[in-house]
Design an enzyme around this catalytic site. Structure first.
Site, PDB file in Angstrom:
ATOM      1  N   ASP B  12       0.915  -1.300   0.027  1.00  0.00           N
ATOM      2  CA  ASP B  12       0.054   0.107  -0.032  1.00  0.00           C
ATOM      3  C   ASP B  12       0.880   1.078   0.169  1.00  0.00           C
ATOM      4  OD1 ASP B  12      -3.154  -1.003   0.594  1.00  0.00           O
ATOM      5  OD2 ASP B  12      -1.518  -2.361   1.720  1.00  0.00           O
ATOM      6  N   ASP B 131     -14.845  -5.222  -2.972  1.00  0.00           N
ATOM      7  CA  ASP B 131     -14.641  -5.151  -1.637  1.00  0.00           C
ATOM      8  C   ASP B 131     -16.177  -5.542  -1.098  1.00  0.00           C
ATOM      9  OD1 ASP B 131     -12.139  -4.161  -1.826  1.00  0.00           O
ATOM     10  OD2 ASP B 131     -12.898  -2.043  -1.662  1.00  0.00           O
TER      11      ASP B 131
END
Lengths: 213, 257
Positions: B12, B131
């Protein structure tokens, strides 16, 4: 000494060029200029996406005739990658049937849909990931690479060559034997991505750079 | 069946730095994505995923530069995601050296974008990030929905139906993250992983919740995932990639060792 990566608008040329630059000090050029392609000492024919688009773009960039001529002339080493392998054969069943370059006898087939393994797991298409390549015949491009080494694949269609002598590597997937490394004379072509296959992939590219057929 | 299941460490990245923190011994700069990607490559990672969580638009150039540097040194597949909204964004990242592009929010707001991207660049490089969050009660038939904005905003879309639709639209792979499990270290949501894996022909990457190596095994064996993605268990040196691969292989999973 220059290696020309043929840029007809399809394929991740940057990855291939970067990997070649990693294994050789020779000049690596991404080009669609016929004079540069003719002048190069080695050629790479990449390809990605739908085969109809690849054949169409090769036509549109007026490179079809030149590539066919260079394939038959057998004057310098050429490495086909992914759709760049498939294009060398006579015909693909993708996009409702597409005529290809016809340098090698054989066809390009789809793995099929809704496939399952014997233990009931769904077999995914595209065939994506690291699979083993069995080396059917010896070839200078296999130097330093173990029989059964894994390479990175991502494809839904695969080559079925007619002539055993043209088949250098095979991979079993979804009940099919894909001819994933094929060639003849100064031409070698692979379905997998050597530029994304870590050490063994770089070894294959280095072998190509050193290959003197 | 000799196709190996894949282990994908995830970085990330915010403004050119890995933000979830990385704790490798002997690494000079723990936050440099290029060094970390090289380290995972040396360890035998099967792919690397680079998620750009940069908020400001100006810092996007840093991301492109990072991707270029990683692609020049790491010769395994590289997926780049975060903030991909237009075909132009995809072209930029592919030119920088990405192999696959992960589309998340833009797929929900404009599903046609996925179709357009797959037609233009080929399904092989289009990953749709899903998601999902469980919306059914404990005693009900399990049901999951798509959430955006880090799991805060519901969309009302059924996760399994959405996965089918995205595969039909040309996604070559699905990156499934359980928003209930992300960051919890209690393991993948195996229910949604299995439901989606059985519903689509394309490969599914399981993500969200990995805390130990048994979780990785379960993601493949019970969840039916084709690949497992994890960040913190690798970043903090709890386990190395070879540890994870050996463990999975010992549990009968085909791995690239």
């Amino acid at each position: 000494m220059t290696i020309a990566v043929i840029d007809y608008g399809m394929g991740n040329l940057h990855s291939v060029a970067k990997a070649l630059e990693h294994v050789t000090h020779e000049n690596v050029m991404v080009t669609r200029d016929p004079r540069s392609i003719r002048g190069a000492s080695r050629l790479v024919l990449p390809g990605q996406g739908a085969i109809r688009d690849c054949i169409g773009e090769l036509e549109r960039t007026e490179l079809t005739g030149l590539v066919k001529e260079l394939l038959t002339a057998q004057a310098k080493p050429l490495l086909g990658i992914c759709v760049g392998q498939q294009m060398l054969f006579e015909r693909s069943e993708e996009n409702g049937g597409v005529d290809c370059l016809g340098f090698l006898p054989g066809r390009v087939r789809h793995f099929g849909q809704h496939l399952s393994s014997p233990d009931g797991e769904r077999l995914k298409v595209p065939h994506m990931g690291w699979n083993r390549v069995a080396q059917r015949h010896a070839h200078p491009l296999w130097n330093g690479i173990d029989d059964g080494a894994r390479f990175y694949f991502v494809h839904s269609y695969f080559v079925e060559a007619d002539s055993d002598g043209d088949i250098f590597g095979t991979t079993d997937y979804a009940g099919a034997e894909a001819h994933v490394a094929t060639g003849r004379g100064t031409v070698f072509a692979v379905q997998f991505h050597p530029e994304k296959s870590a050490r063994d992939g770089l070894q294959l590219l280095e072998n190509f750079v050193n290959w003197a057929p | 069946m000799t196709l190996a299941k894949r282990i994908i460490p995830c970085l990330d990245v915010d403004a050119g730095r890995v933000v979830k923190g990385v704790n490798f011994v002997g690494i000079r700069d723990a936050g440099d994505p290029v060094e970390i990607a090289k380290r995972y490559n040396q360890q035998g990672a099967d792919e690397i995923t680079f998620l750009d969580i940069t908020a400001s638009h100006e810092d996007r150039d840093t991301t492109v530069e990072m991707v270029e540097r990683i692609a020049g040194e790491v010769f395994i597949p590289l997926t780049v995601g975060g903030g991909i909204r237009r075909c132009e964004d995809i072209r930029t990242m592919l030119n920088a050296g990405a192999d696959k592009i992960s589309i998340n929010t833009a797929a929900v707001t404009n599903p046609e974008f996925v179709r357009e991207a797959a037609e233009r660049f080929g399904s092989q490089c289009i990953v749709v990030a899903i998601d999902a969050k469980r919306v059914s009660a404990e005693d009900e038939t399990p049901r999951w929905e798509i959430f955006t904005h880090g799991g805060r905003r519901p969309t009302g879309l059924d996760a399994v139906e959405w996965a089918r639709k995205m595969a039909d639209y040309g996604a070559g792979e699905l990156l499934l993250t359980s928003m209930d499990r992300d960051g919890t270290k209690v393991g993948f949501d195996l229910g949604v992983t299995r439901a989606i894996s059985d519903a689509v022909d394309v490969p599914v990457i399981a993500s969200g919740g990995v805390g130990n190596l048994d979780h990785l095994v379960a993601g493949v064996r019970e969840g039916g995932a084709d690949a497992v993605l994890a960040a913190s268990i690798f970043h903090f040196g709890e386990y190395t990639i070879p540890d994870a691969k050996r463990y999975m292989a010992e549990h009968g999973i085909e791995m690239r060792l």
